[in-house]
Scaffold this motif. Structure first.
Motif, short mmCIF file in Angstrom:
data_model
loop_
_atom_site.label_atom_id
_atom_site.label_comp_id
_atom_site.label_asym_id
_atom_site.label_seq_id
_atom_site.Cartn_x
_atom_site.Cartn_y
_atom_site.Cartn_z
N UNK A 1 8.69 -0.92 24.90
CA UNK A 1 8.30 -0.71 23.50
C UNK A 1 7.09 0.21 23.40
N UNK A 2 6.20 0.09 24.36
CA UNK A 2 5.00 0.93 24.34
C UNK A 2 5.40 2.41 24.39
N UNK A 3 6.33 2.75 25.29
CA UNK A 3 6.76 4.15 25.38
C UNK A 3 7.58 4.56 24.15
N UNK A 4 8.43 3.63 23.70
CA UNK A 4 9.23 3.96 22.51
C UNK A 4 8.32 4.21 21.31
N UNK B 1 0.83 -1.22 0.00
CA UNK B 1 0.00 0.00 0.00
C UNK B 1 0.86 1.26 0.00
N UNK B 2 1.91 1.28 0.81
CA UNK B 2 2.74 2.49 0.89
C UNK B 2 3.83 2.50 -0.17
N UNK B 3 4.06 1.32 -0.74
CA UNK B 3 5.12 1.16 -1.74
C UNK B 3 6.47 1.60 -1.22
N UNK B 4 6.64 1.46 0.10
CA UNK B 4 7.91 1.83 0.71
C UNK B 4 8.54 0.59 1.34
N UNK B 5 9.87 0.60 1.31
CA UNK B 5 10.58 -0.52 1.92
C UNK B 5 10.46 -0.50 3.44
N UNK B 6 10.32 0.69 3.98
CA UNK B 6 10.21 0.81 5.44
C UNK B 6 9.30 1.99 5.75
N UNK B 7 8.59 1.86 6.84
CA UNK B 7 7.65 2.92 7.22
C UNK B 7 7.97 3.54 8.56
N UNK B 8 9.10 3.16 9.10
CA UNK B 8 9.53 3.80 10.34
C UNK B 8 11.04 3.63 10.47
N UNK B 9 11.62 4.49 11.29
CA UNK B 9 13.05 4.39 11.56
C UNK B 9 13.37 3.01 12.11
N UNK B 10 12.46 2.50 12.98
CA UNK B 10 12.74 1.25 13.67
C UNK B 10 12.87 0.09 12.70
N UNK C 1 19.88 11.85 14.21
CA UNK C 1 20.53 11.09 15.29
C UNK C 1 19.51 10.74 16.37
N UNK C 2 18.66 11.71 16.70
CA UNK C 2 17.61 11.44 17.71
C UNK C 2 16.70 10.33 17.21
N UNK C 3 16.25 10.48 15.96
CA UNK C 3 15.32 9.49 15.39
C UNK C 3 15.98 8.13 15.26
N UNK C 4 17.25 8.12 14.82
CA UNK C 4 17.93 6.83 14.63
C UNK C 4 18.18 6.15 15.97
N UNK C 5 18.51 6.96 17.00
CA UNK C 5 18.69 6.38 18.34
C UNK C 5 17.39 5.73 18.79
N UNK C 6 16.31 6.45 18.59
CA UNK C 6 15.00 5.92 18.96
C UNK C 6 14.66 4.69 18.11
N UNK D 1 16.72 2.63 16.63
CA UNK D 1 17.53 1.47 17.03
C UNK D 1 17.00 0.85 18.32
N UNK D 2 16.68 1.72 19.28
CA UNK D 2 16.13 1.24 20.55
C UNK D 2 14.85 0.44 20.30
N UNK D 3 13.99 1.01 19.45
CA UNK D 3 12.71 0.36 19.15
C UNK D 3 12.95 -0.96 18.44
N UNK D 4 13.88 -0.91 17.47
CA UNK D 4 14.18 -2.11 16.71
C UNK D 4 14.66 -3.24 17.62
N UNK D 5 15.61 -2.90 18.49
CA UNK D 5 16.17 -3.92 19.39
C UNK D 5 15.08 -4.43 20.34
N UNK D 6 14.31 -3.49 20.88
CA UNK D 6 13.28 -3.89 21.84
C UNK D 6 12.21 -4.75 21.18
N UNK D 7 11.87 -4.41 19.92
CA UNK D 7 10.88 -5.21 19.20
C UNK D 7 11.39 -6.64 19.00
N UNK D 8 12.66 -6.74 18.60
CA UNK D 8 13.24 -8.07 18.40
C UNK D 8 13.24 -8.85 19.71
N UNK D 9 13.64 -8.16 20.79
CA UNK D 9 13.65 -8.84 22.09
C UNK D 9 12.25 -9.29 22.48
N UNK D 10 11.29 -8.38 22.27
CA UNK D 10 9.92 -8.71 22.66
C UNK D 10 9.41 -9.92 21.88
#
Lengths: 450, 619
Positions: free
Chosen positions: B100-103, A33-42, B541-546, B548-557
């Motif tokens: 993760x909820x707060x992140x 739908x978004x045609x994007x590889x990623x939709x968030x920084x995470x 940098x702020x967004x990437x830090x967040x 990365x934190x979210x990414x790691x926490x999601x994987x852990x969860x």
């Protein structure tokens, strides 16, 4: 022995697996739908950071492209103006050549008038605007760069006409003792004439005294008031001594007959004999623009001038300034103006030069006009070269912009074929999971008990 | 040869009938509770029954036959090791879930991916501001282009304000959630204590109270999500050799020897989060607490929590309010908790690179742990840097065409006989530079003005994301973007000299230094920048830090959840009710019942032969 598996543990596992399958389906659907590889920084911090970096470069490149195009447009306007001025100068030069070499000289006076208008036109053209800014004003584009300074020509203190003849003010007054006394003070020659006239025409009484009326006016033999018409060369001192009515009359004479010396000013400064330092400052003024040359500063915060493009155009660099070795103005407009002055003094019928030296001066000025035209052509060529650089720069920036856009697309946008395939597979898996769900609660021994 | 009791077979068969009947009843109970959450399947305990004892005169030819079966009790099938593993995993899930909820809430603010047509929000606005400066560089001095720059800067300031306000909301919501968790945990602890009291009473009376234990286990499971716990079962000696089981729950993380006790039999603690007390001697008598702005207040609800949201355990009390002997109030150390409660604490208190000395004393890893406070400080740093850079660039002193500072009459200012310019100042030591600048400040011509303020007109101090505003003097035209400080000798400042605008454009690509102490005076780090980069790189940098934190926490969860679900399923495989099992039990108990009845019939027929058919020869 096999591990015991209960009905509820199977259900719990199924619920968890189904949820996971649905989550994958949702993610695959979002990608389509978004045609994007990623939709968030995470989802992909490195790619997201890289994508924003590229987007910044893309926006900046477009800014630089806009700047380049703005300067190009300004230079285009400048080029047109200079082209017009060059045409005017060429026409003037041709006409001057013809006029100098014309044995009859019949059109010299008219040419003079034309040249004066041409000089005005040239000055006005040099005040052309691009947008709201004057093109040839260096980095002071909000103020009119070129203007005329007008002064009436004088011979000594006396105002003169274009032929060098003094301007005269004629004034008739009733002759009284006070008038004569005043006249004696300010114009002794006229006083002599006035006294001669009095002696010739004034009525005297038996004692030989002049007869006056109640107001002190001298009377002639017929009892009429005796008057005297005086002629005065107009000077500032003379004007200062007049009453308001006569001052107005004299001003009208000056405006009508006085020769005018017009000097070209650039930002209020005399460009021929003005402050050399200021002229130098004007011609080296800059208005740097970021057009993608790596804009940077030194440790003092000063711009590295090689990293930006100077968009300032100083009109003096095109029409000339200062004086040559002969002490004559090198400014194109001033030269045309002076030629106009010379030819406009020629006899309107015969075309004779007003002064002998005018012919030689005209020939001399024509050569200087030719030189000034050469300088104009040279400066215009330089402008064209700079414009050509800008054109090349614009092309490069356009290419860079396209390339950056491609890079952004490569990072951000998904491969639709892959995304749809992934989605279809996720959908297939989810459907399979649902189908399996129907048989999760399989029959038990309970169902076979009688 | 011993003589057998003729009717003992009846008794044995009758006991068999009883046992089968109990078995059927138990199967019925298990089947009924197949969907009862937390129910542990029960099994009937049976023992073979034999009366009599060993006779010293017994003949080697004596035959001792048992007297049937006894049902000695009903047990639950649980695996304590699986319980332990599940609860540990549940703490992991709780911790990662809360974090993760707060992140995710923070990502709703800072994660600009895909927003603003892909260009972001503040990210895009910073680009727009640069674009406006670029446009202004070509049209320097034109009012409408100054207005465009100002409009863009206004939007940027408003976005900073908005982000800061959203952070306030997230923090307020998290505090609410933290308070609710404390209440929930206290409720769980009270319930466990009360159930333990009921179970103890049942134990004394010989009732295993299996259903109460199920309820208690469910509560322990729930508690394990909020905090990692260490569950053990001890013995309480009631005297006269009579002992009952005692549940002990301790905090399951931190140094083992100092783990505080949450539940000890019928005694349980309660969690409290001390409020900030007003220790100012002048006002202490009147108002005992301080609110979040540091103002004294009498209302406990308005009082702010202690800076680190440290939790205190009350002395252990039984349901009647009697304190366990030797039990005292205990303050839980900053790093002693683990689970959802701790994750929320950390998201409320951890400041990452902005940690104070106090933070680092409490938690040596505090600098790598980033909660809401970190993101607030980081956003403040960015807003502060943007404002300070442009304010500094827009205020200065008049110089001539050669860069020398001049007075109102265009005379070059000198210091110790030297003309003062930027190069001269740069070559001086700090003290001399200050003296030279004093000459400029006293005799020079100051130009420009502040573009950004802290909300108070012409005040550019302590600007942060919450208060950053456009200077009113800029809005009303008193101050404008200063396009140049160069006043050529004898001339006015050129109307379209854009040298200063170019410097502002360059500011967008200059690497700035972000020092924690610049926006947070209490931060331990006051000198070294923790990040160097452009404004937009700082935002990334702020967004990437967040991220990365979210990414790691999601994987852990994900991992923790899978493990927890697996362990829960394993527990269910042990403790859950299975229809096949129960069907088999039904058949088994039914057959046993039938068999016992058949035995009675058979014995009856046998005895009938003996009684009615024996000694009647010829009848």
């Amino acid at each position: 022995m096999t591990m015991r598996v209960t009905t509820n543990s199977v259900l719990k596992s199924y619920r968890s697996s189904l949820s996971s399958s649905f989550s994958k389906l949702t993610k695959a659907r979002d990608t389509v739908l978004t045609q994007r590889n990623f939709n968030s920084y995470a989802e992909d911090p490195a790619s997201a950071t890289q994508a924003f970096k590229l987007r910044r470069s893309f926006i900046r490149t477009n800014d630089q492209l806009n700047n380049t195009e703005s300067v190009l447009n300004k230079f285009g306007t400048a080029y047109q103006v200079l082209d017009n001025i060059s045409d005017l100068a060429n026409e003037a030069n041709d006409a001057v050549l013809r006029a100098i070499n014309d044995p009859t000289g019949s059109g010299r006076n008219a040419l003079g008038q034309t040249l004066l208008v041409t000089a005005d036109s040239m000055l006005q053209l040099m005040n052309s605007k691009y947008g709201d800014s004057f093109v040839f004003a260096g980095n002071d584009g909000l103020n009119v760069p070129f203007s005329w300074q007008q002064e009436y020509k004088k011979n000594g203190d006396v105002y003169v006409d274009k032929y060098g003849e003094p301007l005269v003010h004629t004034m008739t007054n009733n002759v009284t003792d006070a008038y004569l006394a005043d006249l004696q003070t300010r114009n002794p020659n006229a006083y002599q004439s006035a006294m001669a006239s009095v002696q010739a025409y004034a009525q005297t009484d038996a004692n030989g005294d002049y007869v006056v009326d109640g107001d002190g006016n001298y009377l002639d033999a017929e009892g009429k008031i005796l008057s005297f018409t005086e002629e005065n060369k107009i000077t500032d001192d003379y004007i200062a001594g007049l009453n308001d009515t006569e001052k107005a009359n004299v001003d009208a004479i000056i405006k009508r007959d006085a020769a005018v010396i017009k000097t070209v000013l650039y930002r209020g400064q005399d460009i021929t004999n003005g402050d050399a330092n200021l002229i130098n400052h004007f011609t080296n003024e800059s208005a740097f623009m970021d057009i993608g040359m790596g804009l940077k500063d030194n440790e003092l915060g000063e711009l590295n001038e090689l990293s930006a493009f100077n968009s300032a155009l100083c009109g003096l660099n095109f029409v000339g300034h200062s004086t040559d070795a002969d002490g004559d103005a090198q400014n194109l407009i001033s030269i045309v103006q002076e030629l106009g002055d010379i030819f406009s003094r020629c006899d309107i019928d015969s075309g004779e030069f007003a002064h002998d030296e005018d012919a030689a001066r005209a020939t001399e000025l024509q050569l200087k006009l030719y030189d000034a035209m050469g300088e104009l052509t040279s400066a215009t060529t330089d402008l064209s070269t700079r414009a050509s650089f800008l054109n090349t720069n614009a092309e490069q920036l356009t290419d860079a912009s396209v390339l950056l856009n491609e890079q952004i697309v490569n990072i951000e946008d998904c491969d639709l074929a892959d995304a749809i395939t992934t989605f279809s597979w996720a959908q297939y898996c989810y459907n399979a999971a649902l189908k399996v769900g129907n048989s999760v609660l399989s029959e038990s021994l309970m169902d076979y008990m009688k | 040869m011993a003589i057998s009791n003729s009717f003992s077979g009846f008794t044995a068969a009758r006991l068999g009938l009883y046992a089968a009947q109990y078995g059927l009843n138990l199967t019925s109970n298990n089947t009924s509770n197949i969907n009862t959450h937390g129910y542990t399947r029960q099994v009937l305990q049976q023992e073979s029954f034999r009366s009599g004892g060993t006779d010293m005169y017994s003949s080697p030819y004596s035959i001792n036959i048992g007297n049937g079966v006894l049902t000695t009790g009903v047990n639950q099938i649980r695996d304590p090791y699986l319980d332990l593993r599940f609860r540990n995993e549940n703490a992991n899930v709780g911790s990662a879930e809360a974090r993760l909820s707060t992140l995710d809430s923070l990502a709703a603010i800072f994660d600009e991916v895909g927003r603003g047509e892909g260009d972001g929000v503040i990210e895009k606005q910073l680009s727009d501001l640069m674009t406006q400066f670029q446009n202004y560089s070509f049209e320097a001095g034109q009012d409408e282009f100054d207005t465009l720059v100002r409009s863009s800067a206004t939007t940027l300031a408003q976005l900073f304000n908005d982000y800061s306000s959203q952070l306030d909301d997230i923090e307020a919501n998290l505090i609410d959630s933290f308070e609710q968790d404390i209440d929930t945990i206290n409720g769980i602890l009270s319930s466990i204590r009360d159930l333990s009291a009921s179970i103890r009473k049942a134990d004394i009376h010989g009732d295993p109270a299996l259903e109460l234990r199920d309820q208690r286990n469910l509560l322990i499971d729930e508690l394990s999500k909020h905090m990692k716990i260490d569950v053990s079962y001890g013995v309480e000696d009631l005297g006269e050799g009579f002992k009952v089981e005692k549940l002990i729950i301790k905090i399951g993380s931190g140094e083992y020897a100092t783990r505080p006790t949450l539940v000890d039999g019928v005694f349980a603690t309660q969690l409290t989060v001390p409020r900030l007390e007003n220790t100012d001697p002048d006002t202490a008598d009147a108002l005992p607490y301080l609110d979040k702005d540091g103002q004294p207040t009498a209302n406990l609800d308005d009082a702010a929590y202690n800076e680190h949201y440290l939790i205190t355990l009350e002395p252990l009390e039984n349901p009647r309010g009697i304190v366990l002997e030797g039990s005292n109030e205990v303050e839980i150390a900053d790093t002693q908790l683990y689970g959802s409660l701790q994750s929320k604490r950390e998201m409320l208190t951890k400041q990452g690179e902005y940690s104070t000395t106090d933070d680092l004393t409490l938690d040596p890893d505090a600098a790598a742990n980033r909660g809401i406070s970190f993101y607030r400080h980081a956003l403040n740093s960015l807003a502060n840097k943007v404002a300070n850079v442009f304010n500094a660039l827009n205020v200065g002193y008049q110089v001539n065409e050669n860069g020398f500072y001049t007075d109102a009459d265009d005379n070059v200012l000198t210091h110790n006989g030297n003309n003062i310019d930027a190069k001269y100042l740069a070559g001086l030591d700090d003290a001399t530079r200050e003296a030279a600048m004093a000459v400029v400040e006293a005799n020079g011509v100051q130009l420009g003005g502040l573009l950004f303020t802290n909300g108070t007109p012409d005040d550019g101090t302590e600007i942060n994301a919450a208060n950053i505003s456009i200077n009113k003097s800029w809005s009303n035209g008193t101050v404008r973007v200063q396009n140049s400080f160069i006043k050529p000798t004898g001339l006015p400042i050129s109307s379209q000299d854009n040298t200063n605008i170019l410097r502002m454009i360059m500011a967008f690509t200059d690497k700035q230094e972000y020092i924690a102490g610049d926006v947070f005076p209490d931060a331990e780090e006051q000198d070294s920048p923790y990040f160097r980069g452009t404004f937009q790189e700082m935002l990334s940098n702020i967004s990437a830090t967040l991220g990365n934190d979210t990414n790691i926490t999601t994987t852990l969860l994900d991992n923790y959840t899978v493990a927890a679900v697996d362990l829960d399923a394993s527990r269910d495989n042990v403790s859950g009710v299975d229809l096949n099992d129960e069907a088999a039990n039904l058949m088994q108990y039914q057959s046993a019942y039938n068999a016992a009845a058949r035995v009675i019939t058979t014995i009856d027929e046998a005895l009938d032969k003996l009684i009615n058919g024996t000694g009647a020869v010829g009848r």
